[in-house]
Design an enzyme around this catalytic site. Structure first.
Site, short mmCIF file in Angstrom:
data_model
loop_
_atom_site.label_atom_id
_atom_site.label_comp_id
_atom_site.label_asym_id
_atom_site.label_seq_id
_atom_site.Cartn_x
_atom_site.Cartn_y
_atom_site.Cartn_z
N ASP A 1 0.85 -1.19 0.00
CA ASP A 1 0.00 0.00 0.00
C ASP A 1 0.89 1.25 0.00
OD1 ASP A 1 -2.90 1.05 0.38
OD2 ASP A 1 -1.84 1.97 2.05
N TYR B 1 -1.89 11.30 1.82
CA TYR B 1 -2.72 11.51 0.63
C TYR B 1 -2.73 12.98 0.22
CZ TYR B 1 -4.51 6.78 1.38
OH TYR B 1 -4.61 5.42 1.52
N HIS C 1 -6.85 -6.53 -1.11
CA HIS C 1 -5.82 -5.51 -0.90
C HIS C 1 -4.92 -5.86 0.29
CE1 HIS C 1 -4.02 -1.51 -0.89
NE2 HIS C 1 -4.23 -1.47 0.41
#
Length: 297
Positions: free
Chosen positions: A108, A214, A278
């Site tokens: 990730d 982010y 994921h």
């Protein structure tokens, strides 16, 4: 110290040039260094199923809490979480252990950092492993697709100031619900693991720091798209041997992100795990560990 998971893992802090990182260490310091980089919204414990096995296989294993996470230092401000700073943390961590090179493994966000490490610091990289994290060029390409853009809605939501933190803090148990329902394997996270994850993200400043990853990435993309930076966004070829492990049931990242990878990483091997999501190293801990041991040997 002996961790409650049953493995003999040493906890310590690395006082680097610009940050203090907490890490867990296992194995002989004279063995080849393997650095395990976790993703959002995790911490070093994401690698609990791999640490002991890799150490027993002859590696010096280091799993840090990335800056902003869990016990690591949490510098304020979005710019503290730019990719260059995150890569520099890994370089300085390798220096801390007096290693010339390291095998870098990332999942990730840890995988995003691993890709960037491979591009920026090939002189410090031995082998590269990325788990369910898109190559930056592939991500930019696929974000032009409405399908991937819709899958990435949360990354767009995280660009808002303060609002994501406020909503998540008012949504009691959001992380536990995510870890119970998102993985393909219902046993991926037991209640003890979920409690540890919730405790880690609840530390003061941790949630904002995690979301600032982010925000920093989004701002850098906007600067580039509007011509406010000298960078063209193109990445040099990664020449290191590379393994990509991909859980195909990833609801946020489509398998289209694997297409054309050899353009940027000519020596890449892709291993697809059709029954994993994921959260691939938690969904399929034994297959992932076996792949890591075989590839890094």
């Amino acid at each position: 110290m002996t961790d409650t998971n049953g493995g003999s893992w040493t906890h310590d802090w690395a006082h680097l040039d610009s940050i203090v990182l907490h890490y867990v260490e296992a194995g002989d310091p004279d063995d080849p260094l393997v650095v395990l980089l976790h993703g959002f919204p995790e911490f070093w414990y994401a690698w609990r199923n791999q640490i002991d096995s890799l150490a027993a296989a002859g590696f010096h294993v280091v799993a840090p809490d990335l800056r902003g996470y869990n016990r690591s230092e949490k510098p304020p401000g979005v710019d503290s979480y730019r990719l260059k700073r995150l890569v520099d943390d890994v370089v300085e961590l390798v220096d801390h252990f007096e290693a010339e090179r390291a095998n870098v493994v990332g999942h990730d966000w840890g995988g995003v950092i691993a890709w960037e490490f491979g591009h920026r610091r090939p002189d410090r990289l031995d082998r590269l492993v990325v788990l369910n994290a898109p190559h930056p060029e592939a991500l930019e390409r696929e974000l032009r697709s409405p399908t991937q853009l819709a899958r990435s809605w949360y990354a767009l939501f995280f660009q808002l100031p303060r609002v994501p933190e406020a909503i998540l803090k008012r949504t009691d148990g959001w992380l536990g619900e995510l870890l119970r329902t998102a993985p393909a394997n219902s046993a991926a996270f037991d209640e003890s693991a979920i409690e540890r994850y919730e405790h880690a993200i609840a530390r003061p400043g941790a949630l904002t720091a995690a979301i600032d990853y982010y925000r920093a990435f989004g701002r850098s993309q906007l600067r580039r798209w509007f011509g406010l930076t000298d960078s063209s966004g193109r990445h040099p070829t990664i020449e290191a041997e590379t393994l990509v492990i991909w859980g195909e049931q990833d609801s946020a990242l489509g398998t289209e992100l694997l297409d054309g990878l050899d353009r940027w990483v000519p020596d890449a091997r892709i291993e697809r795990l059709p029954d994993a999501s994921h959260w691939v190293q938690n969904d399929a801990p034994e297959p992932v560990t076996d792949l890591l041991e075989e590839f890094l040997a």
